[in-house]
Design a protein around this motif. Structure first.
Motif, PDB file in Angstrom:
ATOM      1  N   GLN A 350      -0.823   4.219   1.714  1.00  0.00           N
ATOM      2  CA  GLN A 350      -0.760   4.059   0.413  1.00  0.00           C
ATOM      3  C   GLN A 350      -0.847   5.377  -0.520  1.00  0.00           C
ATOM      4  OE1 GLN A 350      -3.300   4.850  -2.180  1.00  0.00           O
ATOM      5  NE2 GLN A 350      -3.392   3.119  -3.467  1.00  0.00           N
ATOM      6  N   ARG A 351      -1.576   6.457   0.091  1.00  0.00           N
ATOM      7  CA  ARG A 351      -1.479   7.621  -0.463  1.00  0.00           C
ATOM      8  C   ARG A 351      -0.136   8.469  -0.317  1.00  0.00           C
ATOM      9  NH1 ARG A 351      -3.681   7.642  -4.650  1.00  0.00           N
ATOM     10  NH2 ARG A 351      -3.452   9.787  -4.698  1.00  0.00           N
ATOM     11  N   GLN A 352       0.564   8.266   0.707  1.00  0.00           N
ATOM     12  CA  GLN A 352       1.646   8.883   0.903  1.00  0.00           C
ATOM     13  C   GLN A 352       2.933   8.306  -0.355  1.00  0.00           C
ATOM     14  OE1 GLN A 352       1.664  11.312   2.741  1.00  0.00           O
ATOM     15  NE2 GLN A 352      -0.258  10.662   3.510  1.00  0.00           N
ATOM     16  N   ILE A 353       2.448   7.214  -0.595  1.00  0.00           N
ATOM     17  CA  ILE A 353       3.407   6.496  -1.706  1.00  0.00           C
ATOM     18  C   ILE A 353       3.147   6.891  -2.749  1.00  0.00           C
ATOM     19  CG2 ILE A 353       4.067   4.331  -2.565  1.00  0.00           C
ATOM     20  CD1 ILE A 353       3.696   2.800  -0.007  1.00  0.00           C
ATOM     21  N   SER A 371      -4.183   1.217 -10.607  1.00  0.00           N
ATOM     22  CA  SER A 371      -4.725   0.334 -11.408  1.00  0.00           C
ATOM     23  C   SER A 371      -5.228  -1.016 -10.555  1.00  0.00           C
ATOM     24  CB  SER A 371      -4.127  -0.249 -12.716  1.00  0.00           C
ATOM     25  OG  SER A 371      -3.768   0.773 -13.367  1.00  0.00           O
ATOM     26  N   VAL A 372      -4.348  -1.455  -9.801  1.00  0.00           N
ATOM     27  CA  VAL A 372      -4.590  -2.594  -8.790  1.00  0.00           C
ATOM     28  C   VAL A 372      -5.788  -2.212  -7.716  1.00  0.00           C
ATOM     29  CG1 VAL A 372      -3.605  -3.729  -6.840  1.00  0.00           C
ATOM     30  CG2 VAL A 372      -2.076  -3.435  -8.788  1.00  0.00           C
ATOM     31  N   LEU A 373      -5.699  -1.235  -7.264  1.00  0.00           N
ATOM     32  CA  LEU A 373      -6.851  -0.574  -6.339  1.00  0.00           C
ATOM     33  C   LEU A 373      -8.074  -0.949  -7.192  1.00  0.00           C
ATOM     34  CD1 LEU A 373      -6.810   1.706  -3.528  1.00  0.00           C
ATOM     35  CD2 LEU A 373      -8.816   1.904  -4.889  1.00  0.00           C
ATOM     36  N   THR A 399      -9.523  -5.025   1.264  1.00  0.00           N
ATOM     37  CA  THR A 399      -8.793  -5.959   0.453  1.00  0.00           C
ATOM     38  C   THR A 399      -8.110  -5.036  -0.505  1.00  0.00           C
ATOM     39  OG1 THR A 399     -10.333  -7.696   1.236  1.00  0.00           O
ATOM     40  CG2 THR A 399      -8.730  -8.256  -0.628  1.00  0.00           C
ATOM     41  N   SER A 400      -8.842  -4.631  -1.259  1.00  0.00           N
ATOM     42  CA  SER A 400      -8.270  -3.983  -2.416  1.00  0.00           C
ATOM     43  C   SER A 400      -7.204  -2.880  -2.113  1.00  0.00           C
ATOM     44  CB  SER A 400      -9.065  -3.161  -3.320  1.00  0.00           C
ATOM     45  OG  SER A 400      -9.769  -2.320  -2.536  1.00  0.00           O
ATOM     46  N   VAL A 401      -7.251  -2.098  -1.029  1.00  0.00           N
ATOM     47  CA  VAL A 401      -6.262  -1.256  -0.474  1.00  0.00           C
ATOM     48  C   VAL A 401      -5.300  -1.955  -0.011  1.00  0.00           C
ATOM     49  CG1 VAL A 401      -6.062   0.523   1.323  1.00  0.00           C
ATOM     50  CG2 VAL A 401      -8.104   0.552   0.354  1.00  0.00           C
ATOM     51  N   LEU A 402      -5.244  -3.057   0.658  1.00  0.00           N
ATOM     52  CA  LEU A 402      -4.057  -3.806   1.211  1.00  0.00           C
ATOM     53  C   LEU A 402      -3.408  -4.184   0.066  1.00  0.00           C
ATOM     54  CD1 LEU A 402      -5.692  -5.793   4.130  1.00  0.00           C
ATOM     55  CD2 LEU A 402      -3.711  -4.238   4.300  1.00  0.00           C
ATOM     56  N   LEU A 403      -3.925  -4.695  -1.254  1.00  0.00           N
ATOM     57  CA  LEU A 403      -3.084  -5.143  -2.197  1.00  0.00           C
ATOM     58  C   LEU A 403      -2.531  -3.984  -2.758  1.00  0.00           C
ATOM     59  CD1 LEU A 403      -5.874  -7.484  -3.850  1.00  0.00           C
ATOM     60  CD2 LEU A 403      -3.783  -8.424  -3.014  1.00  0.00           C
ATOM     61  N   PHE A 405      -1.394  -1.167  -1.481  1.00  0.00           N
ATOM     62  CA  PHE A 405      -0.464  -0.707  -0.738  1.00  0.00           C
ATOM     63  C   PHE A 405       0.902  -1.674  -0.824  1.00  0.00           C
ATOM     64  CE2 PHE A 405       2.092  -1.294   3.114  1.00  0.00           C
ATOM     65  CZ  PHE A 405       2.401  -0.027   3.440  1.00  0.00           C
ATOM     66  N   THR A 406       0.631  -2.851  -1.006  1.00  0.00           N
ATOM     67  CA  THR A 406       1.690  -3.749  -1.157  1.00  0.00           C
ATOM     68  C   THR A 406       2.487  -3.682  -2.321  1.00  0.00           C
ATOM     69  OG1 THR A 406       0.732  -5.346   0.175  1.00  0.00           O
ATOM     70  CG2 THR A 406       2.540  -6.230  -1.193  1.00  0.00           C
ATOM     71  N   VAL A 407       1.872  -3.398  -3.396  1.00  0.00           N
ATOM     72  CA  VAL A 407       2.266  -3.099  -5.008  1.00  0.00           C
ATOM     73  C   VAL A 407       2.994  -1.818  -4.886  1.00  0.00           C
ATOM     74  CG1 VAL A 407       1.855  -2.799  -7.241  1.00  0.00           C
ATOM     75  CG2 VAL A 407       0.793  -4.502  -6.082  1.00  0.00           C
ATOM     76  N   GLY A 408       2.564  -0.826  -4.157  1.00  0.00           N
ATOM     77  CA  GLY A 408       3.087   0.752  -4.104  1.00  0.00           C
ATOM     78  C   GLY A 408       4.250   0.485  -3.427  1.00  0.00           C
ATOM     79  N   TYR A 409       4.650  -0.232  -2.379  1.00  0.00           N
ATOM     80  CA  TYR A 409       5.574  -0.142  -1.481  1.00  0.00           C
ATOM     81  C   TYR A 409       6.867  -0.785  -2.229  1.00  0.00           C
ATOM     82  CZ  TYR A 409       8.908  -1.084   2.534  1.00  0.00           C
ATOM     83  OH  TYR A 409      10.122  -1.085   3.107  1.00  0.00           O
ATOM     84  N   ILE A 410       6.520  -1.827  -3.046  1.00  0.00           N
ATOM     85  CA  ILE A 410       7.356  -2.502  -4.016  1.00  0.00           C
ATOM     86  C   ILE A 410       7.723  -1.572  -5.149  1.00  0.00           C
ATOM     87  CG2 ILE A 410       7.827  -4.457  -5.604  1.00  0.00           C
ATOM     88  CD1 ILE A 410       5.957  -5.865  -3.917  1.00  0.00           C
ATOM     89  N   ILE A 411       7.124  -0.877  -5.965  1.00  0.00           N
ATOM     90  CA  ILE A 411       7.529   0.002  -6.783  1.00  0.00           C
ATOM     91  C   ILE A 411       8.158   1.205  -6.419  1.00  0.00           C
ATOM     92  CG2 ILE A 411       6.694   1.499  -8.354  1.00  0.00           C
ATOM     93  CD1 ILE A 411       4.098  -0.239  -8.929  1.00  0.00           C
ATOM     94  N   LEU A 412       7.792   1.904  -5.381  1.00  0.00           N
ATOM     95  CA  LEU A 412       8.383   3.007  -4.785  1.00  0.00           C
ATOM     96  C   LEU A 412      10.144   2.738  -4.482  1.00  0.00           C
ATOM     97  CD1 LEU A 412       8.546   6.001  -4.121  1.00  0.00           C
ATOM     98  CD2 LEU A 412       7.428   5.564  -1.921  1.00  0.00           C
ATOM     99  N   ASN A 413      10.218   1.484  -3.854  1.00  0.00           N
ATOM    100  CA  ASN A 413      11.357   1.090  -3.301  1.00  0.00           C
ATOM    101  C   ASN A 413      12.451   0.908  -4.410  1.00  0.00           C
ATOM    102  OD1 ASN A 413      12.822   0.416  -1.053  1.00  0.00           O
ATOM    103  ND2 ASN A 413      12.882  -1.543  -1.495  1.00  0.00           N
ATOM    104  N   ARG A 414      11.877   0.883  -5.660  1.00  0.00           N
ATOM    105  CA  ARG A 414      12.571   0.830  -6.936  1.00  0.00           C
ATOM    106  C   ARG A 414      13.447   2.203  -7.190  1.00  0.00           C
ATOM    107  NH1 ARG A 414       8.662  -2.378 -10.699  1.00  0.00           N
ATOM    108  NH2 ARG A 414       8.526  -4.346  -9.448  1.00  0.00           N
TER     109      ARG A 414
END
Length: 492
Positions: A350-353, A371-373, A399-403, A405-414
């Motif tokens: 997540q930190r790399q993203i 904010s999500v984390l 649990t918070s880290v998994l959430l 990371f998922t949001v971060g991947y979606i955002i960075l891919n934009r």
């Protein structure tokens, strides 16, 4: 979306950047490993000489200071690093950033003095002067670290960390042996910080120039989003300890703090990659070199779990042995260790993203991920700690880290093309599983011998042999790993 421009970035022009980052990452990792190793040994000494109660008070004190320091910098340290890394008006940005941080810190110190009774009653802290001392040292240290990273002296910043840790540990151990207890821990921590601040300021040197309104505005525009990233980091590392301090005993806080120390030890290589990448990514982004940004992101994702993946397997197999090294009372944390290592593993990716988004000047997007984390971590900690204690804190964290990371991947891919290096990560997973089989086999075959020697020696042997097995498997499975080692480690 930031996509590859119509520019031919040939491999020869990019390889020196990759090699420089690789070598800087290696230096940063080695420095952090030495620093963490000194801290690891020191913590064992503290645990055995002081016990879980005093360690719990110490970790709680550091947690409070960590949150106060966030308000003392409020993202300006990230803004300083970003603007200095771009290479323009460095002298003015150094002064402007220092003035902003000084004003914020002075306000907090005044509030602590005026609200001393409230702080003492709420957290049970008896010495406000401890908080003020550690706050000032921590904020000044963050300022110097930000400058060093911003002017591309990441290797110097990394090299100073083991010096700080060794000085801190020596002073703390000496003070404990002289029966100063918590006082020794606090003043040892501060002494290590002061020494590094002085050395860092000397290395940085000039120039310093008077800033104008534009410099302050530029820092503010970045800091107003970046501050949440710092809060996210502290939430990940400190929120559960702070909330545990409200609901459970100092002893359990001490147990959880030791468990966190073990888990965080495994993320040092991932952090080294982030620290080394940021100035280079920032410069490449300013030059609109999006192809290279995507390539560096792929490399960072490939090796963010290099040590954490085998650490997860080893932590699951050896958690009780590892915690017994600190003392029998710390074994209560064995069932949560593997959860915290899992959280650290996901957090490394997540930190790399987030690091890439911040480097390409999109702190607003990093803000959303952070904010999500933060929100999920705080809500889950309050909900689960009351019911499940330290196990609930670990569950809330992963649990918070998994959430996030998922949001971060979606955002960075934009913004950029993300290519997840499944093959390289898969080789690490396979090597870690092979390592696990080796460790289990050694434990079974050598049990008659292990039963006759103390746990610390047995655990050390298992960890060393497990690490050797992991890297031997990885060397055989991954041609890319062999190439990276040969290019970036001086001995090769």
């Amino acid at each position: 979306m930031l996509r590859p421009p119509n520019i031919n970035h040939s491999l020869p022009t990019f390889e020196p950047i990759q090699m420089r980052i690789g070598q800087t990452s290696f230096i940063t990792f080695v420095s952090t490993f030495v620093s963490s190793g000194a801290g690891f040994v020191g913590t064992i000494v503290f645990a055995r000489l002081l016990g879980a109660d005093i360690l719990g008070q110490y970790y709680l004190l550091l947690s409070i200071v960590a949150w106060l320091a966030l308000a003392g910098t409020l993202g300006f340290e990230s803004a300083i690093t970003k603007r200095l890394s771009e290479g323009e008006n460095r002298g003015a940005y150094k002064v402007a950033g220092g003035l902003c941080i000084a004003a914020l810190t002075a306000t907090i110190v005044l509030a602590l003095i005026l609200g001393e009774d409230i702080v003492q009653q709420l957290f049970g802290v008896q010495r406000i002067d401890f908080l003020i001392l550690l706050l000032i040292v921590g904020v000044m240290g963050s300022y110097v670290d930000a400058i060093l990273q911003g002017v591309h002296l990441v290797h110097v910043y990394a090299g100073l960390r083991p010096v700080r840790r060794v000085i801190r540990t020596l002073v703390q151990v000496g003070g404990i042996l002289l029966s100063f207890g918590l006082v020794a821990l606090v003043y040892g921590y501060a002494t290590g910080g002061v020494v590094i601040i002085l050395i860092g300021l000397y290395v940085v040197g000039g120039p310093y120039h008077l800033p104008n309104r534009e410099h302050f505005r530029s820092l503010y525009e970045y800091a107003r989003f970046a501050w949440l990233g710092r809060i996210e980091g502290k939430t990940f590392n400190q929120a559960d300890i702070l909330i545990l301090g409200v609901f459970v005993s100092d002893s359990l806080v001490g147990v959880y703090g030791i468990t966190w120390n073990l888990a965080n030890f495994l993320i040092i290589f991932s952090n080294a990659i982030s620290s080394s990448l940021f100035p280079e990514l920032s410069k490449l982004s300013a030059d609109e070199s999006s192809v290279q940004v995507s390539s560096l992101l792929e490399d960072s994702l490939a090796y963010a779990g290099l040590f954490t993946i085998p650490g997860l397997v080893g932590g699951a197999l050896l958690s009780e042995r590892l915690l017994r090294v600190y003392g029998p009372e710390f074994v209560d944390g064995s069932e949560v260790l593997w959860l915290l290592i899992g959280a650290v593993l996901v957090y490394g990716y997540q930190r790399q993203i987030v690091n890439v988004l911040s480097a390409i000047d999109r702190p607003d997007e990093s803000f959303k991920i952070n904010s999500v984390l933060i929100l999920s971590n705080l809500v889950l900690n309050f909900a689960l700690i009351r019911e499940y204690g330290i196990f609930g804190a670990a569950g809330a964290t992963i649990t918070s880290v998994l959430l996030s990371f998922t949001v971060g991947y979606i955002i960075l891919n934009r913004h950029i093309d993300i290519s997840v290096p499944i093959d390289r990560i898969g080789a690490q997973v396979a090597a870690a599983l092979g390592m696990g089989l080796v460790v289990v086999a050694i434990e079974i075959l050598a049990n008659p011998i292990f039963s006759t020697i103390n746990n610390t020696a047995t655990t050390t042997v298992l960890v060393v042999l497990g690490a050797a097995a992991y890297f031997a498997f990885l060397w055989g499975l991954s041609a890319d790993f062999k190439r990276i080692i040969r290019k970036n480690i001086p001995v090769f």
